[in-house]
Write a protein that holds these residues in place. Structure first.
Motif, short mmCIF file in Angstrom:
data_model
loop_
_atom_site.label_atom_id
_atom_site.label_comp_id
_atom_site.label_asym_id
_atom_site.label_seq_id
_atom_site.Cartn_x
_atom_site.Cartn_y
_atom_site.Cartn_z
N HIS A 224 0.81 -1.22 0.00
CA HIS A 224 0.00 0.00 0.00
C HIS A 224 0.85 1.27 0.00
N ARG A 225 2.09 1.13 -0.42
CA ARG A 225 2.95 2.31 -0.52
C ARG A 225 2.31 3.32 -1.47
N GLY A 226 2.25 4.56 -1.06
CA GLY A 226 1.58 5.57 -1.85
C GLY A 226 0.15 5.81 -1.41
N ARG A 227 -0.40 4.91 -0.59
CA ARG A 227 -1.75 5.09 -0.06
C ARG A 227 -1.73 5.38 1.44
N ILE A 228 -0.86 4.65 2.15
CA ILE A 228 -0.83 4.78 3.61
C ILE A 228 0.59 4.52 4.09
N THR A 229 1.00 5.26 5.12
CA THR A 229 2.28 5.05 5.77
C THR A 229 2.01 4.40 7.12
N LEU A 230 2.59 3.21 7.33
CA LEU A 230 2.34 2.44 8.54
C LEU A 230 3.49 2.58 9.52
N THR A 231 3.14 2.70 10.80
CA THR A 231 4.14 2.75 11.88
C THR A 231 3.75 1.72 12.93
N LEU A 232 4.62 0.72 13.13
CA LEU A 232 4.37 -0.35 14.10
C LEU A 232 5.20 -0.11 15.35
N THR A 233 4.56 -0.22 16.51
CA THR A 233 5.24 -0.03 17.79
C THR A 233 4.96 -1.23 18.70
N GLY A 234 6.01 -1.81 19.25
CA GLY A 234 5.83 -2.92 20.15
C GLY A 234 7.11 -3.72 20.31
N PRO A 235 7.07 -4.71 21.17
CA PRO A 235 5.92 -5.09 22.01
C PRO A 235 5.68 -4.08 23.13
N LEU A 236 4.41 -3.96 23.52
CA LEU A 236 3.97 -2.98 24.52
C LEU A 236 3.22 -3.68 25.65
N PRO A 237 3.13 -3.02 26.81
CA PRO A 237 2.21 -3.52 27.84
C PRO A 237 0.78 -3.57 27.27
N CYS A 238 0.01 -4.51 27.74
CA CYS A 238 -1.30 -4.77 27.11
C CYS A 238 -2.39 -3.82 27.62
N TYR A 239 -2.17 -2.52 27.50
CA TYR A 239 -3.16 -1.54 27.97
C TYR A 239 -4.51 -1.72 27.29
N SER A 240 -4.50 -2.05 26.01
CA SER A 240 -5.75 -2.09 25.24
C SER A 240 -6.56 -3.35 25.50
N PHE A 241 -6.03 -4.28 26.27
CA PHE A 241 -6.69 -5.56 26.44
C PHE A 241 -6.92 -5.94 27.90
N VAL A 242 -6.92 -4.91 28.78
CA VAL A 242 -7.20 -5.15 30.20
C VAL A 242 -8.27 -4.16 30.63
N PRO A 243 -8.95 -4.42 31.76
CA PRO A 243 -9.93 -3.47 32.27
C PRO A 243 -9.30 -2.10 32.50
N ALA A 244 -10.11 -1.07 32.39
CA ALA A 244 -9.60 0.30 32.54
C ALA A 244 -8.99 0.53 33.92
#
Length: 251
Positions: A224-244
């Motif tokens: 998808h070069r020319g359509r979108i620029t992707l930035t991958l970050t990780g590994p990270l603590p699982c903030y998005s997958f635990v209760p708030a």
């Protein structure tokens, strides 16, 4: 139980199993320079804490210390991370919070075992106008009309149409990216919208699939070069997958 300076308070970093939590004891603490990281827990569940004499500010040193504790924990097992700045009044409050949600915490730790969060952001490519014009006949016609009858309003309409077109192309690419990556992840979570962005998503990826996941992101970035620029970050603590609020009793 750690000794507490006045006013009494415990900074809470995360919840983990006792064996995992113990690895954070050598880490630098948030806030007070002489404070040490310790563990409060029982019956197979522990909170990683350190004493504080006041609410810490989001300074580089303290943000770094918080992240380092989480990194060390994640290197040794599943972790339910707390956001920066969570303080409980005392160890009894932390223990009460652990006990109140013990089945939920244990189930979450089991679900996260052997996995990490990877965040992927995607923004539209601002210099992709030539590609956009080749694909969009109506935009080509609008540009020709603007050239024949230039003016402020015509230029605004053209600029808006270009922005919409670039965003649309990026969103189409983002949909394909997510569709290709989701089978490689155990779970998926959409993040908040970002300025100029078409994608902000987190993937819960097994450690055994991390290399394949990174390679897939690289291949999709090329596709998808020319359509979108992707930035991958990780590994990270699982903030998005635990209760708030993994420690509901914390304040």
């Amino acid at each position: 139980m750690p000794a507490l300076p006045a006013p009494y308070g415990l900074y809470v970093y995360a919840i983990a199993g006792p064996d995992t939590a113990a690895h954070a004891k050598r880490c630098r603490a948030v806030g007070d320079a002489n404070a040490s990281v310790s563990v409060v827990g029982r019956d197979g569940l522990a909170a990683v804490v350190s004493p504080v004499s006041g609410r810490p500010r989001a300074r580089r040193r303290d943000l770094s210390a918080h992240q380092e504790v989480l990194r060390v924990l994640a290197d040794h097992g599943a972790v339910l991370p707390m956001r920066f700045g969570v303080i409980a009044p005392d160890a009894d409050t932390v223990l009460a919070g652990l006990d109140a949600a013990r089945p939920t915490h244990l189930a979450a730790l089991e679900r996260l075992a052997g996995k990490a969060e990877w965040n992927l952001k995607g923004v539209h490519v601002p210099d992709a106008l030539p590609d956009l014009l080749r694909e969009d006949a109506s935009l080509r016609a609008l540009r020709e009309s603007t050239r024949r009858r230039p003016g402020y309003e015509a230029n605004v309409r053209l600029g808006e149409a270009v922005a919409v077109g670039l965003q649309r192309r990026a969103e189409q690419a983002a949909a394909d990216v997510v569709a290709q990556l989701r089978p490689l992840a155990a779970e998926f979570s959409e993040g908040r919208d970002i300025t100029g962005g078409a994608l902000n998503a987190s993937f819960l990826v097994p450690h055994t699939a991390a290399t394949a996941f990174r390679r897939a992101v690289d291949a999709l970035a090329d596709r998808h070069r020319g359509r979108i620029t992707l930035t991958l970050t990780g590994p990270l603590p699982c903030y998005s997958f635990v209760p708030a609020d993994p420690v509901p009793a914390a304040v």
